[in-house]
Design a protein around this motif. Structure first.
Motif, PDB file in Angstrom:
ATOM      1  N   SER A   1      -0.792  -1.535   0.284  1.00  0.00           N
ATOM      2  CA  SER A   1      -0.792  -2.638   1.244  1.00  0.00           C
ATOM      3  C   SER A   1       0.646  -2.974   1.613  1.00  0.00           C
ATOM      4  CB  SER A   1      -1.488  -3.860   0.647  1.00  0.00           C
ATOM      5  OG  SER A   1      -0.812  -4.301  -0.522  1.00  0.00           O
TER       6      SER A   1
ATOM      7  N   ALA B   1      -8.712  -6.141  -2.613  1.00  0.00           N
ATOM      8  CA  ALA B   1      -8.501  -7.360  -1.817  1.00  0.00           C
ATOM      9  C   ALA B   1      -9.593  -8.388  -2.083  1.00  0.00           C
ATOM     10  CB  ALA B   1      -8.459  -7.010  -0.334  1.00  0.00           C
TER      11      ALA B   1
ATOM     12  N   LEU C   1      -8.731   0.005  -1.558  1.00  0.00           N
ATOM     13  CA  LEU C   1      -7.864  -1.134  -1.266  1.00  0.00           C
ATOM     14  C   LEU C   1      -8.692  -2.362  -0.919  1.00  0.00           C
ATOM     15  CD1 LEU C   1      -4.963   0.463   0.819  1.00  0.00           C
ATOM     16  CD2 LEU C   1      -4.883  -0.359  -1.533  1.00  0.00           C
TER      17      LEU C   1
ATOM     18  N   ARG D   1      -1.174  -0.831   6.298  1.00  0.00           N
ATOM     19  CA  ARG D   1      -1.039  -0.010   5.092  1.00  0.00           C
ATOM     20  C   ARG D   1       0.159   0.928   5.225  1.00  0.00           C
ATOM     21  NH1 ARG D   1      -6.260   0.578   6.758  1.00  0.00           N
ATOM     22  NH2 ARG D   1      -5.857   2.716   7.466  1.00  0.00           N
TER      23      ARG D   1
END
Length: 262
Positions: free
Chosen positions: A195, A231, A227, A157
């Protein structure tokens, strides 16, 4: 010393105590008036791409004069003029009075309050120096950034954002004798995680008078969780209007902007 810190130190040497500026403005006034001075000290640190980029301390001041021009039976006209930094207060007062003389009577004009007549008594601290802050107020957060950057690199990240602590002292003086002073501390942490491939990102923010109740680790955990949601579930949508559900911190941030605009 950083350039911003050097500039703040130089400005502090040039600026008179706010109470003196207010009294000088009132002494120059030929009309009833109100003087509002906001003196703010801010310490901030900024970071991007998992590294600290800048930090420093800033000192700002704004001086506003509101003049009231009586128009007999037709009412009262008002005008407000503001300037930042080192201000020639006599010129500022003259400009506000000129604007008031040219203005139309204000529908919402009211008599200026005097101490004890529905208004607070003069603040004994009015002649005092404004509140201040420095990078020490951000110490706990700055100390935790190195660990946050290491965890971000290990997790693929990128972290970016800023933290700031500000102390704003407001002085209000009127030709009717009001002398009021208020010190308001405030702090903000804004953090963005992205990301490494740039396909996912998330933002979080926290606000507090100080940083005792602001946790960098908790903010980081919220971003990692969001995040992860992106994903696991991603839907491609064509351009158009869609309902968006915002987290509480995003709603709070928008409300701050709405308050300022109002």
């Amino acid at each position: 010393m950083s350039s911003s810190a050097a500039g703040a130190a130089a400005a502090k040497r040039r600026l008179r105590p706010p109470g003196e500026d207010a009294e000088a403005a009132l002494a120059a006034a030929r009309m009833p008036c109100v003087v509002v001075i906001e003196d703010s000290h801010q310490a901030e640190v900024r970071f991007a791409n998992n590294t600290t980029t800048t930090n420093g301390v800033r000192h700002d001041r704004s001086v506003s004069v509101v003049s009231f021009s009586p128009r007999g039976a037709s009412g009262t006209a008002t005008a407000s003029v503001s300037r930042n930094g080192v201000v020639a207060v006599a010129e500022l007062v003259a400009e506000a009075e000129h604007e008031a003389l040219e203005a139309e009577p204000a529908e919402d004009a009211a008599e200026l309050l005097a101490p004890g007549a529905g208004a607070a008594l003069p603040d004994p601290g009015f002649a005092g120096e404004p509140g201040a802050t420095d990078l020490g107020a951000l110490g706990p957060l700055i100390g935790g950034l190195a660990g946050a950057f290491e965890r971000a690199r290990a997790g693929g990240r990128l972290l970016a954002g800023f933290a700031a602590h500000e102390v704003t002292t407001t002085y209000l003086a009127s030709s009717t004798g009001l002398r009021l002073r208020h010190v308001q501390p405030s702090g903000v942490l804004e953090l963005v995680a992205r990301s490494s491939d740039g396909t996912r990102s998330s933002w979080t923010g926290s606000y507090s008078p100080g940083f005792a109740d602001v946790s960098l680790e908790a903010a980081e955990a919220r971003l990692v969780e969001r995040l992860g949601w992106a994903a696991r579930r991603r839907v491609e949508l064509p351009p158009g209007r869609y309902e968006a559900i915002l987290p509480p911190d995003a709603v709070a941030d928008l409300m701050v902007d709405l308050y300022g605009a109002a």
